[in-house]
Write a protein that holds these residues in place. Sequence first.
Motif, PDB file in Angstrom:
ATOM      1  N   GLU A   1       5.911  55.688  -0.003  1.00 25.53           N
ATOM      2  CA  GLU A   1       5.899  54.316   1.072  1.00 25.53           C
ATOM      3  C   GLU A   1       6.012  53.220   0.173  1.00 25.53           C
ATOM      4  O   GLU A   1       6.704  52.279   0.448  1.00 25.53           O
ATOM      5  CB  GLU A   1       4.927  54.372   2.084  1.00 25.53           C
ATOM      6  N   GLU A   2       5.097  53.124  -0.672  1.00 28.10           N
ATOM      7  CA  GLU A   2       4.930  52.044  -1.712  1.00 28.10           C
ATOM      8  C   GLU A   2       5.951  51.719  -2.665  1.00 28.10           C
ATOM      9  O   GLU A   2       6.628  50.270  -2.488  1.00 28.10           O
ATOM     10  CB  GLU A   2       3.712  51.932  -2.575  1.00 28.10           C
TER      11      GLU A   2
ATOM     12  N   LYS B   1      -1.395  63.062   1.411  1.00 29.99           N
ATOM     13  CA  LYS B   1      -1.691  61.818   1.715  1.00 29.99           C
ATOM     14  C   LYS B   1      -1.338  60.768   0.744  1.00 29.99           C
ATOM     15  O   LYS B   1      -0.715  59.603   1.052  1.00 29.99           O
ATOM     16  CB  LYS B   1      -2.797  61.688   2.530  1.00 29.99           C
ATOM     17  N   ARG B   2      -1.766  60.901  -0.589  1.00 29.79           N
ATOM     18  CA  ARG B   2      -1.651  60.021  -1.510  1.00 29.79           C
ATOM     19  C   ARG B   2      -0.144  59.979  -1.945  1.00 29.79           C
ATOM     20  O   ARG B   2       0.483  58.868  -2.442  1.00 29.79           O
ATOM     21  CB  ARG B   2      -2.469  60.372  -2.949  1.00 29.79           C
TER      22      ARG B   2
ATOM     23  N   LYS C   1       1.619  57.960   0.528  1.00 31.43           N
ATOM     24  CA  LYS C   1       1.560  56.556   0.348  1.00 31.43           C
ATOM     25  C   LYS C   1       2.144  56.071  -0.744  1.00 31.43           C
ATOM     26  O   LYS C   1       2.804  54.757  -0.759  1.00 31.43           O
ATOM     27  CB  LYS C   1       0.025  56.351  -0.003  1.00 31.43           C
TER      28      LYS C   1
ATOM     29  N   ASN D   1       9.074  50.504  -0.525  1.00 34.80           N
ATOM     30  CA  ASN D   1       8.761  48.906   0.012  1.00 34.80           C
ATOM     31  C   ASN D   1       9.113  47.947  -1.149  1.00 34.80           C
ATOM     32  O   ASN D   1       9.830  46.947  -0.960  1.00 34.80           O
ATOM     33  CB  ASN D   1       7.268  48.865   0.383  1.00 34.80           C
TER      34      ASN D   1
ATOM     35  N   ASP E   1      -5.825  65.239   0.862  1.00 35.94           N
ATOM     36  CA  ASP E   1      -5.753  64.147   0.254  1.00 35.94           C
ATOM     37  C   ASP E   1      -4.558  63.929  -0.660  1.00 35.94           C
ATOM     38  O   ASP E   1      -4.072  62.812  -0.882  1.00 35.94           O
ATOM     39  CB  ASP E   1      -7.053  63.788  -0.726  1.00 35.94           C
TER      40      ASP E   1
END
Length: 411
Positions: free
Chosen positions: A404-405, A397-398, A401, A408, A394
């Motif tokens: 990626e955020e 994966k966080r 993420k 972006n 977990d």
Amino acid sequence: MDKPIIFLFTSKFPYDKGEEFLENEVPILSKYFNVIIVPRVIKGNMRVIPNDVKVDTFFSKYQNYNKIFLYGITKIHGVLKEFIDIKKLVSYKSLSYFGWEKVFQKWFKQYTNLKSPVIFYSYWFSSFAYALTGLKKHVNNRNIVISRAHGSDLYEFIHKNNYLPLRKEILKNIDRVFCVSENGKGYLSEKYSQYRNKIEVSRLGVMPQEKINIGSKDEIFRIITCSYLKPVKRIHLIIEALYHLSKKIKRKIIWNHIGNGPLEEDLKKQARKLDNTNIDYYFMGYLENNKVKEYYNENPVDLFLNVSESEGLPVSIMEALSFGIPVIATDVGGTGELIDDKVGKLIPSNITSEELADYIYKFINLPQNEIEEKRKNALKRWDEKVNAEKNYKDFSKRILKLLEEKNNERK
């Protein structure tokens, strides 16, 4: 597509002893990232790590902290506004934070041509976390800086002058702080509420065990403690409690302590008062993590005790739960997130030795079916809260993420 690179900054891992919890985390991180471990101190033997994990020993050049201190002095004039108390500014610890920032810029010169996204991950919410936020602006846009926060690196009230350096400055520039407990998150979020959105919980964990501990099948009651022998762990309370307990109960009790530390000889002397009682005791010294697990695998344990006056979220408690061992522990830090009446007992942080003796006495005299239920619940609590396989997957994966955020947002 290549995996992102994660630079993991540790105190000593994978060298010497300590930071054993990373033995579980690193193999899982390596499935999601190209991991490069950067320890601050390089000494002792190197532990086994996955073949695809690299170790950068750059900081072996900087074992003499006087140089770090001098680097820090050069930055004083630019940070005076951050301090109310000039005594805090000139402390060795504060100046070392500034010094490490300069050293990190030297360190990163070998990586200036990196093309992959980069995660800078400080295992401790301390000087390396600060240095990484200063380095951030010198790196390609595809990077984030994160840190874990445990106990001694988080709770300012346990330090001299209730102070840890540059908390606001770190939080202002870091992308995320992952506290190992809800208690830690609550503390940091309340104290620095303007940065609440950067603070999350990500618990540590221990791996599933080969078999559970079955407890004693004879008339002996076996207690285990596992900690570094320093004042905050309050092992003297356990000695006093067992002495009181010896006057209340005839059943033979064996107490084993795993761990060494500066108070070892003093505590051994104090423990002599248990001689000629029904309490047998053994100071087993430091054991490597695999030896601790081996002990739990091969020896019955009826109760794990932790009476610290301060904690983050103790890995020693997680390990006990993972073997199905009931726990009595003080309500400090994040301990209450794991321990309650279902798995043992959460006891007041200001407990006396007489009160502790009473709690142990009551536990020993529980019906066997209630003790067995607590053992089952302990294993269940481990799986729900601190199963390393679940927690580190977990966490990985966080991080992905978050990367990626942030990327972006920069587009």
